[in-house]
Scaffold this active site. Structure first.
Site, mmCIF file in Angstrom:
data_model
loop_
_atom_site.group_PDB
_atom_site.id
_atom_site.type_symbol
_atom_site.label_atom_id
_atom_site.label_comp_id
_atom_site.label_asym_id
_atom_site.label_seq_id
_atom_site.Cartn_x
_atom_site.Cartn_y
_atom_site.Cartn_z
ATOM 1 N N SER A 112 44.291 36.448 38.478
ATOM 2 C CA SER A 112 44.751 37.712 37.907
ATOM 3 C C SER A 112 43.871 38.872 38.339
ATOM 4 O O SER A 112 43.740 39.842 37.603
ATOM 5 C CB SER A 112 44.732 37.612 36.394
ATOM 6 O OG SER A 112 43.400 37.303 35.990
ATOM 7 N N CYS A 113 43.229 38.766 39.512
ATOM 8 C CA CYS A 113 42.338 39.838 39.955
ATOM 9 C C CYS A 113 43.118 41.141 40.056
ATOM 10 O O CYS A 113 44.257 41.159 40.529
ATOM 11 C CB CYS A 113 41.711 39.488 41.303
ATOM 12 S SG CYS A 113 40.733 37.988 41.212
#
Lengths: 110, 217
Positions: B125-126
């Protein structure tokens, strides 16, 4: 053919993207804060890569069962246990303590 | 509803451990919520972190909203020299505007009449969270992570964004060590607009690349 791990989902088939927003709950923000505070230069207990490794190691079942910040706190807690920040015994005692306080205040498990 | 309006917002200004939280009161607690509270208390008791640091960190993330990124985009639209610096180094350019984006590099990818960019993180989920806040749930969803790299045009269409066939779509897969933000195209008809007005056209999704900047009304 490459064998994929369950988190490695780029390019796989999946359903429609549901445009779901999210109001972060306080507990989620606090998990976020714990992780950030424990990954600073003077507190190098959790790196982003370690946190991710810990999430990937939760295994397919748990990974899909837990929501996002539940995965984070699970991974972060495992890493801190691994590094001896606190012990399993301390954690168990504290969790029992927190739960009984919450129950005394009228909260119920989901 | 903005993230600031969530249940229990006022609560986070209290001091010390939280014996009782409105979100738990409303919907019950889970084992992981208990774990999170226990870990926080253990770290504070051991003097590894302080309650003040916890509060400051939560407040820092609460202060990060798409409006911050929008200001940066608006300046890039208004000031070509700044845009150049932004494309070279987002973190440094944001620092000129007193926005601390942390130590993880963010790269700006510029939309043009020929290229449309979109960001994703297939592995987790960067996200450029210190510039535009925490990601929406769909960004972290299996559907978005899986499909964006394979059929970006179809995914974009689900967001109501149709990209012409002669426009190249570039997908950028973020990592723990490199984040992206999309520099959307400046809408036509805004030539004499100042930065504040321009910033209102920069919606969050346009900086992720699933939509375009809003059209002037």
């Amino acid at each position: 053919m490459t064998i994929r791990r369950h988190h490695d989902m780029g390019g796989l088939d999946a359903g429609t993207v549901e445009p779901v927003e999210h109001d972060y709950a306080i507990w989620e923000k606090r998990v976020d804060a714990i992780v950030k505070l424990m990954s600073t230069e003077d507190r190098p207990y959790l790196s982003t890569d370690e946190l991710r490794r810990g999430i990937e190691e939760l295994g397919p079942g748990v990974y899909d069962e837990l929501n996002y910040y539940e995965r984070w706190i699970s991974s972060a807690t495992n890493l801190m246990l691994e590094k001896g920040v606190f012990s399993v015994k301390e954690l168990g005692r504290k969790m029992a303590d927190v739960e009984s306080r919450w129950q005394a205040a009228g909260a119920k498990p989901q | 509803m903005s993230p600031h309006d969530g249940p229990g917002h006022d609560h986070e200004h209290d001091h010390g451990p939280h014996p009782y939280q409105p979100d738990i009161e409303d919907s019950g607690y889970t084992e992981r919520m208990v774990m999170a509270q226990a870990v926080e208390e253990l770290l504070i008791e051991k003097g590894i972190i302080t309650a003040d640091e916890m509060r400051a960190q939560v407040e820092l993330m609460d202060s990060r909203e798409p409006a911050l990124g929008a200001k940066v985009v608006a300046r890039a639209w208004a000031d070509p020299a700044f845009k150049q610096r932004l494309l070279e180094d987002v973190n440094k350019a944001a620092a000129e505007m007193d926005i601390d984006t942390g130590h993880i590099p963010i790269r700006a990818v510029e939309n043009t009449p020929d290229v449309h960019n979109v960001i994703v993180c297939t592995l987790c989920s960067c996200y450029p969270r210190l510039l535009i806040g925490l990601p929406p749930d769909w960004y972290k969803s299996r559907a978005y992570r899986s499909r964006t790299v394979r059929e970006p045009r179809v995914v974009l269409a689900e967001f109501g964004t149709e990209i012409a066939d002669d426009v190249e779509v570039r997908v950028h897969d973020s990592t723990a060590d490199l984040r992206y933000m999309v520099l959307p195209m400046r809408p036509a008809g805004t030539d004499d607009w100042d930065e504040d007005r321009l910033a209102e056209l920069v919606n969050r999704d346009s900086m992720i690349g699933v939509s375009l900047a809003s059209e002037p009304k």
